[in-house]
Design a protein around this motif. Structure first.
Motif, short mmCIF file in Angstrom:
data_model
loop_
_atom_site.label_atom_id
_atom_site.label_comp_id
_atom_site.label_asym_id
_atom_site.label_seq_id
_atom_site.Cartn_x
_atom_site.Cartn_y
_atom_site.Cartn_z
N UNK A 108 0.90 0.76 -34.12
CA UNK A 108 1.81 0.19 -32.70
C UNK A 108 1.06 -0.48 -31.84
N UNK A 109 -0.03 -0.88 -32.01
CA UNK A 109 -0.94 -1.27 -31.01
C UNK A 109 -0.58 -3.02 -30.81
N UNK A 138 0.18 7.32 -45.71
CA UNK A 138 1.56 8.31 -44.99
C UNK A 138 2.06 7.55 -44.07
N UNK A 139 3.48 7.82 -43.87
CA UNK A 139 4.05 7.07 -42.86
C UNK A 139 3.37 7.16 -41.21
N UNK A 140 3.67 6.01 -40.58
CA UNK A 140 2.78 6.31 -39.35
C UNK A 140 3.37 7.51 -38.55
N UNK A 141 4.64 7.76 -38.39
CA UNK A 141 5.15 8.89 -37.75
C UNK A 141 4.69 10.08 -38.29
N UNK A 142 4.26 10.23 -39.27
CA UNK A 142 3.64 11.53 -39.93
C UNK A 142 2.28 11.52 -39.63
N UNK A 180 -7.09 12.85 -42.83
CA UNK A 180 -7.11 11.51 -43.55
C UNK A 180 -5.70 11.47 -44.07
N UNK A 181 -5.21 10.18 -44.30
CA UNK A 181 -3.80 10.00 -44.67
C UNK A 181 -3.83 8.98 -46.03
N UNK A 182 -4.55 8.74 -46.63
CA UNK A 182 -4.39 7.83 -47.79
C UNK A 182 -3.75 8.70 -48.89
N UNK A 183 -3.14 8.05 -49.59
CA UNK A 183 -2.28 8.64 -51.01
C UNK A 183 -2.99 8.06 -52.16
N UNK A 184 -3.69 9.02 -52.83
CA UNK A 184 -4.55 8.76 -53.75
C UNK A 184 -3.72 7.85 -54.98
N UNK A 185 -4.22 6.98 -55.81
CA UNK A 185 -3.97 6.41 -56.89
C UNK A 185 -3.79 7.44 -58.04
N UNK A 186 -2.89 7.37 -58.93
CA UNK A 186 -3.16 7.98 -60.34
C UNK A 186 -4.42 7.48 -61.15
N UNK A 187 -4.58 8.48 -61.73
CA UNK A 187 -5.95 7.89 -62.68
C UNK A 187 -5.68 6.73 -63.62
N UNK A 188 -4.53 6.52 -64.20
CA UNK A 188 -4.35 5.60 -64.95
C UNK A 188 -4.38 4.24 -63.79
N UNK A 189 -4.10 4.19 -62.79
CA UNK A 189 -4.03 3.05 -62.06
C UNK A 189 -5.38 2.85 -61.60
N UNK A 215 -3.30 11.13 -29.63
CA UNK A 215 -3.21 11.89 -28.21
C UNK A 215 -1.93 11.82 -27.50
N UNK A 216 -1.28 11.09 -27.99
CA UNK A 216 0.08 10.75 -27.32
C UNK A 216 -0.08 9.54 -26.22
N UNK A 217 -0.63 8.51 -26.46
CA UNK A 217 -0.59 7.52 -25.39
C UNK A 217 0.71 6.65 -25.48
N UNK A 218 1.23 6.27 -24.13
CA UNK A 218 2.44 5.73 -24.05
C UNK A 218 2.27 4.29 -24.73
#
Length: 488
Positions: free
Chosen positions: A344-345, A18-22, A29-38, A304-307
């Motif tokens: 962003x590190x 998923x995009x960083x900002x989201x 967890x932020x992974x986007x599952x592959x299709x079964x065919x993939x 956590x909102x680090x600068x």
């Protein structure tokens, strides 16, 4: 072995993020599952390589070409049976393992390897989704009792295998919930804790007993545990943090990485914690240490909102590709950029922290570093040398020490009279995982030192075999790579 020409027809494809900002807005967890065919296409890339070196890369000896082929053919239940035959917890390794099997993949000699880890995770998820993961209750009980101390991956694997052998197994966990560093060290954005909980339900249904808030050697006497059990398996991990003994290390704002991570995991889970709050919100964070724990601190700090977040590594910047002294199929020390780094590190290599700076109230406000270089002489250990004139000051409100671990706690070893090595790991032979005290076995990081989750599961399984053999004279439990079909 997949499709004969699959590695020529299909390109390697991994899960998207998923995009960083989201994703930094929460701890999911932020992974986007592959299709079964993939996923089938990825299984098809497993080539008919003759000698599958992926086995040698996997400490568990997983039957990788076999489950890849089953996925390619759409036989997910068969794939789950094959995978669970050698790996008790593929839902853990499929998320957290650095995949040494992929580095040893024959295809990795000149192409991208088969995405084994992602296939493994999806097999496990299909198994849970379709109800194929059922409790395996032993038909007969032996009358023998085994205590497993520590509920991380080594302890859980040992407990499940010993329970399958028919022994009465009790797992002691010092924290309020079961899971060890899986629960309190791994951030939820890498593995949500319901993944642990659903597996624990199965283990409990199989007959394993869990006792929490049980710090054996402190609030529960080890002699009592020893008296009530026929054997003990120590799986307490390597939990003693490495220190950074420099000026200013006492300042408010300098913390061990695991204190920061475990506290945040408790916060996410709605659990209380007694220590003062450690927060990266609005702060300039410096994470000292370039391993997985440091990466976890980076991702948590952003959530956590680090600068800002800086990551210091004392080693030189690694090569993107294998170097000549790290040939295939061995694990290479390559440059690895994690999803947390990509949030962003900033990263600095060949840099050593010399001093922490504080204000009049004892709060951390900055640190001093110097650049370093490593010199190598044949037959000698690498020598670290500071480069004169390279001192630099950095603003810093929160410093997180992700420097690894020096060994296990010594309480139980001292009370039981167990032999330890120079790093306070408990000595137990690989011949049978037994310590110098008969009936007391050791597995996982507590024996081998800080290592990978896949090694912990492997050691838990191997130790269980020898415990069973010690108790019964022989054992039908599988050793590495032997499989245990059709158990799930």
């Amino acid at each position: 072995m997949g499709k004969i020409t699959g590695f020529l027809e299909f390109k390697s494809k991994s899960e998207d993020y998923e995009p960083v900002e989201k994703r930094v807005e929460n701890y999911k967890e932020f992974t986007v599952k592959l299709k079964e065919s993939e996923l089938k296409d990825q299984g098809a890339r497993c080539m008919d390589c003759g000698i599958p070196f992926c086995h040698s890369g996997c400490p568990l000896g997983n039957l990788i070409p076999d489950f890849n082929d089953a996925v390619y053919q759409g036989k997910w239940q068969k794939a789950a049976e094959i995978l669970h035959g050698t790996n008790n917890f593929p839902e853990f390794t499929g998320r957290l393992c650095p995949a040494p099997c992929e580095e040893a993949c024959v295809l990795n000699i000149n192409e991208d390897p088969v995405t084994i880890e992602n296939i493994e995770k999806n097999i496990a998820e299909e198994a849970f989704k379709n109800g194929w993961v059922k409790p395996q209750i032993p038909e007969h009980r032996t009358g023998k009792k085994v205590a497993v101390i520590g509920s991380g991956p080594a302890g859980l694997a040992a407990a499940q295998q010993l329970n399958r052998a028919g022994h009465e197994v009790t797992v002691y966990e010092r924290d309020e919930k079961v899971g060890g560093l899986l629960r309190y060290g791994i951030p939820d954005f890498k593995m949500e804790k319901n993944v642990i909980d659903r597996r624990l339900e199965v283990l409990e249904q199989e007959g394993i007993k869990f006792i929490t808030n049980a710090h054996v050697g402190k609030n529960i006497a080890i002699e009592e545990v020893k008296l009530n059990h026929d054997s003990i398996v120590l799986c307490g991990g390597a939990t003693v943090n490495r220190q950074l003994p420099i000026k200013g290390a006492h300042l408010k704002g300098v913390h061990q990485a695991m204190d920061f991570l475990s506290q945040n995991n408790r916060r996410v889970d709605g659990l209380k914690f007694s220590e003062n709050e450690i927060s990266a919100k609005g702060k300039n964070v410096v994470v000292i240490g370039g391993g997985d724990t440091g990466s976890d601190c980076i991702g948590t700090s952003f959530r956590q909102g680090a600068e800002s977040v800086l990551n210091f590594e004392i080693l030189k910047k690694a090569s993107v590709d294998r170097t000549a002294d790290q040939p295939w199929p061995y694990w290479p020390m390559k440059l690895r950029t994690t999803s947390s780094h990509a949030e962003g590190a900033e990263r600095e290599w060949s840099i050593s922290t010399k001093e922490f700076l504080g204000d009049a109230q004892g709060n951390l406000v900055g640190l001093i570093t110097t650049e370093v270089e490593w010199t190598h002489k044949l037959g000698e250990r690498p020598l670290l040398e500071e480069i004169p004139g390279t001192d630099k000051r950095w603003d810093c409100d929160l410093a997180l020490l992700a420097l690894g671990f020096t060994g296990s706690e010594t309480t139980l070893a001292e009370q039981l009279g167990l032999k330890m090595d120079a790093r306070t790991n408990i000595h137990a032979s690989l011949d049978d995982y037994q310590s110098n005290v008969p009936g007391i076995f050791v597995a996982g990081d507590m024996r081998r030192g800080q290592s990978l989750i896949v090694w912990a599961i492997s050691e838990g399984r191997e130790a269980a075999y020898y415990v069973d053999k010690y108790l019964m004279g022989t054992s039908e439990l599988p050793l590495k790579g032997e499989g245990d079909l059709p158990r799930i």
